[in-house]
Scaffold this motif. Sequence first.
Motif, PDB file in Angstrom:
ATOM      1  N   PHE A   1       0.836  -1.201   0.000  1.00 53.15           N
ATOM      2  CA  PHE A   1       0.000   0.000   0.000  1.00 53.15           C
ATOM      3  C   PHE A   1       0.872   1.253   0.000  1.00 53.15           C
ATOM      4  CE2 PHE A   1      -1.667   3.501   2.544  1.00 53.15           C
ATOM      5  CZ  PHE A   1      -2.769   3.861   1.791  1.00 53.15           C
ATOM      6  N   ALA A   2       1.870   1.283   0.879  1.00 51.73           N
ATOM      7  CA  ALA A   2       2.733   2.462   1.005  1.00 51.73           C
ATOM      8  C   ALA A   2       3.468   2.739  -0.305  1.00 51.73           C
ATOM      9  CB  ALA A   2       3.725   2.273   2.147  1.00 51.73           C
ATOM     10  N   LYS A   3       3.982   1.703  -0.940  1.00 49.79           N
ATOM     11  CA  LYS A   3       4.706   1.879  -2.206  1.00 49.79           C
ATOM     12  C   LYS A   3       3.780   2.409  -3.300  1.00 49.79           C
ATOM     13  CE  LYS A   3       8.396  -1.437  -1.453  1.00 49.79           C
ATOM     14  NZ  LYS A   3       9.036  -2.682  -1.895  1.00 49.79           N
ATOM     15  N   THR A   4       2.596   1.846  -3.391  1.00 51.90           N
ATOM     16  CA  THR A   4       1.624   2.288  -4.388  1.00 51.90           C
ATOM     17  C   THR A   4       1.205   3.728  -4.127  1.00 51.90           C
ATOM     18  OG1 THR A   4       0.808   0.028  -4.580  1.00 51.90           O
ATOM     19  CG2 THR A   4      -0.611   1.755  -5.438  1.00 51.90           C
ATOM     20  N   PHE A   5       0.960   4.051  -2.875  1.00 51.11           N
ATOM     21  CA  PHE A   5       0.546   5.392  -2.472  1.00 51.11           C
ATOM     22  C   PHE A   5       1.619   6.412  -2.853  1.00 51.11           C
ATOM     23  CE2 PHE A   5       0.288   8.873   0.576  1.00 51.11           C
ATOM     24  CZ  PHE A   5      -1.060   9.169   0.588  1.00 51.11           C
ATOM     25  N   VAL A   6       2.862   6.105  -2.517  1.00 49.87           N
ATOM     26  CA  VAL A   6       3.971   7.027  -2.794  1.00 49.87           C
ATOM     27  C   VAL A   6       4.147   7.236  -4.295  1.00 49.87           C
ATOM     28  CG1 VAL A   6       6.494   7.230  -2.694  1.00 49.87           C
ATOM     29  CG2 VAL A   6       5.216   6.702  -0.627  1.00 49.87           C
ATOM     30  N   ARG A   7       4.159   6.157  -5.054  1.00 52.82           N
ATOM     31  CA  ARG A   7       4.325   6.288  -6.508  1.00 52.82           C
ATOM     32  C   ARG A   7       3.212   7.130  -7.111  1.00 52.82           C
ATOM     33  NH1 ARG A   7       5.679   0.732  -6.355  1.00 52.82           N
ATOM     34  NH2 ARG A   7       3.545   0.245  -6.933  1.00 52.82           N
TER      35      ARG A   7
ATOM     36  N   TRP B   1       3.630  15.433  -5.128  1.00 54.51           N
ATOM     37  CA  TRP B   1       3.902  15.679  -3.723  1.00 54.51           C
ATOM     38  C   TRP B   1       5.365  15.408  -3.424  1.00 54.51           C
ATOM     39  CZ3 TRP B   1      -0.581  12.991  -0.591  1.00 54.51           C
ATOM     40  CH2 TRP B   1      -1.753  13.736  -0.757  1.00 54.51           C
ATOM     41  N   GLY B   2       5.920  16.160  -2.467  1.00 54.05           N
ATOM     42  CA  GLY B   2       7.278  15.949  -2.001  1.00 54.05           C
ATOM     43  C   GLY B   2       7.306  14.921  -0.876  1.00 54.05           C
ATOM     44  N   LYS B   3       8.503  14.578  -0.454  1.00 50.27           N
ATOM     45  CA  LYS B   3       8.675  13.525   0.559  1.00 50.27           C
ATOM     46  C   LYS B   3       8.054  13.890   1.907  1.00 50.27           C
ATOM     47  CE  LYS B   3      12.700  11.388  -1.529  1.00 50.27           C
ATOM     48  NZ  LYS B   3      14.141  11.119  -1.431  1.00 50.27           N
ATOM     49  N   ASN B   4       8.136  15.164   2.303  1.00 47.29           N
ATOM     50  CA  ASN B   4       7.550  15.557   3.600  1.00 47.29           C
ATOM     51  C   ASN B   4       6.052  15.281   3.631  1.00 47.29           C
ATOM     52  OD1 ASN B   4      10.046  16.449   4.449  1.00 47.29           O
ATOM     53  ND2 ASN B   4       9.619  18.603   4.073  1.00 47.29           N
ATOM     54  N   ARG B   5       5.355  15.640   2.579  1.00 47.34           N
ATOM     55  CA  ARG B   5       3.905  15.439   2.511  1.00 47.34           C
ATOM     56  C   ARG B   5       3.578  13.945   2.453  1.00 47.34           C
ATOM     57  NH1 ARG B   5      -0.580  18.510   0.044  1.00 47.34           N
ATOM     58  NH2 ARG B   5      -2.420  17.364   0.709  1.00 47.34           N
ATOM     59  N   LEU B   6       4.351  13.197   1.688  1.00 45.48           N
ATOM     60  CA  LEU B   6       4.127  11.755   1.579  1.00 45.48           C
ATOM     61  C   LEU B   6       4.286  11.073   2.937  1.00 45.48           C
ATOM     62  CD1 LEU B   6       6.049  11.131  -1.753  1.00 45.48           C
ATOM     63  CD2 LEU B   6       3.580  10.926  -1.425  1.00 45.48           C
ATOM     64  N   VAL B   7       5.350  11.409   3.644  1.00 44.38           N
ATOM     65  CA  VAL B   7       5.592  10.820   4.970  1.00 44.38           C
ATOM     66  C   VAL B   7       4.464  11.193   5.926  1.00 44.38           C
ATOM     67  CG1 VAL B   7       7.106  10.917   7.001  1.00 44.38           C
ATOM     68  CG2 VAL B   7       8.088  10.646   4.730  1.00 44.38           C
ATOM     69  N   SER B   8       4.071  12.449   5.897  1.00 46.44           N
ATOM     70  CA  SER B   8       2.993  12.921   6.763  1.00 46.44           C
ATOM     71  C   SER B   8       1.685  12.171   6.507  1.00 46.44           C
ATOM     72  CB  SER B   8       2.800  14.422   6.548  1.00 46.44           C
ATOM     73  OG  SER B   8       1.656  14.872   7.192  1.00 46.44           O
ATOM     74  N   GLU B   9       1.332  12.010   5.242  1.00 45.20           N
ATOM     75  CA  GLU B   9       0.091  11.316   4.887  1.00 45.20           C
ATOM     76  C   GLU B   9       0.142   9.839   5.276  1.00 45.20           C
ATOM     77  OE1 GLU B   9      -2.794  12.518   3.648  1.00 45.20           O
ATOM     78  OE2 GLU B   9      -2.052  14.560   3.626  1.00 45.20           O
TER      79      GLU B   9
ATOM     80  N   TYR C   1       9.134   1.383   8.880  1.00 41.48           N
ATOM     81  CA  TYR C   1       9.821   0.533   7.900  1.00 41.48           C
ATOM     82  C   TYR C   1       9.138   0.620   6.532  1.00 41.48           C
ATOM     83  CZ  TYR C   1      11.219  -3.618   5.342  1.00 41.48           C
ATOM     84  OH  TYR C   1      11.652  -4.454   4.357  1.00 41.48           O
ATOM     85  N   ALA C   2       7.820   0.530   6.507  1.00 33.13           N
ATOM     86  CA  ALA C   2       7.071   0.581   5.243  1.00 33.13           C
ATOM     87  C   ALA C   2       7.214   1.948   4.579  1.00 33.13           C
ATOM     88  CB  ALA C   2       5.602   0.258   5.485  1.00 33.13           C
ATOM     89  N   ILE C   3       7.248   3.007   5.383  1.00 37.39           N
ATOM     90  CA  ILE C   3       7.414   4.361   4.839  1.00 37.39           C
ATOM     91  C   ILE C   3       8.788   4.503   4.183  1.00 37.39           C
ATOM     92  CG2 ILE C   3       7.639   6.812   5.437  1.00 37.39           C
ATOM     93  CD1 ILE C   3       5.481   6.342   7.589  1.00 37.39           C
ATOM     94  N   GLU C   4       9.816   4.062   4.892  1.00 35.87           N
ATOM     95  CA  GLU C   4      11.172   4.160   4.344  1.00 35.87           C
ATOM     96  C   GLU C   4      11.322   3.319   3.083  1.00 35.87           C
ATOM     97  OE1 GLU C   4      13.783   3.208   7.585  1.00 35.87           O
ATOM     98  OE2 GLU C   4      13.195   5.002   8.697  1.00 35.87           O
ATOM     99  N   SER C   5      10.737   2.154   3.088  1.00 36.96           N
ATOM    100  CA  SER C   5      10.776   1.271   1.926  1.00 36.96           C
ATOM    101  C   SER C   5      10.060   1.917   0.735  1.00 36.96           C
ATOM    102  CB  SER C   5      10.120  -0.059   2.290  1.00 36.96           C
ATOM    103  OG  SER C   5      10.008  -0.881   1.176  1.00 36.96           O
ATOM    104  N   ALA C   6       8.947   2.562   1.001  1.00 33.70           N
ATOM    105  CA  ALA C   6       8.161   3.202  -0.058  1.00 33.70           C
ATOM    106  C   ALA C   6       8.902   4.404  -0.651  1.00 33.70           C
ATOM    107  CB  ALA C   6       6.811   3.639   0.489  1.00 33.70           C
TER     108      ALA C   6
END
Length: 156
Positions: free
Chosen positions: A62-68, A76-84, A93-98
Motif C-alpha cells: 500500500f505504502a509503495k503504491t501510495f507514494v508512486r 507531492w514531495g517527501k515531507n507530505r508523503l511521509v505525513s500522509e 519501515y514501510a514508509i522508508e521502503s516506499a
Amino acid sequence: MNLQKTYTVDEAQKKLERYCAYQERCHKEVKAKLLEMRMIPEAIDQIIVHLIGHNYLNEERFAKTFVRGKFRIKKWGKNRLVSELKHRDISRYAIESALKEIDETEYDLTLDNLIKKRLGQVKENNVYRKKRKVADYALYRGWESHLVYEKLKQYI
C-alpha cells in the motif's frame, strides 16, 4: 428503527476481499470500513488476519503504491508523503521502503518543473513576494525547504 444491514463474518469477509482487491488499502481504512459495517472487535481482528494471510492487505505494498501515485500524479514531495502515510498509521519501515521507490533524479526534475510552472503562473511584480508565493506552494506540497529555496535561487 435501525435499518442498517447486518453481516455475518463470512459475508463481511467476502465484501472486504472485494474492497481490497479493487484498490490497495491500508489497515486503518479496512478497520474503518468494518466498524462502519458494525462488526464486533473479535470479528474485525479475524477478518483483518484473513485479509493479510490471503495477501489482500499488505501495508508495505500500500505504502509503495501510495507514494508512486501521489508523487507522479499530484507531484507531492517527501515531507507530505511521509505525513500522509503517518496519518494512515503506516509503520516506519514501510514508509522508508516506499520512499526508496522515488528515483532521486526524477525527484529533482519534478521539483524543477513544478517551480518553473508555478513561477509562470504567479502574477506578482515584487520579486520577494513572487518568490514567497512559489515557495509556499512547493512547501505545502511537501517539498523540502532547502531544495525549494535552492531551486528558487537558480530562477530568480
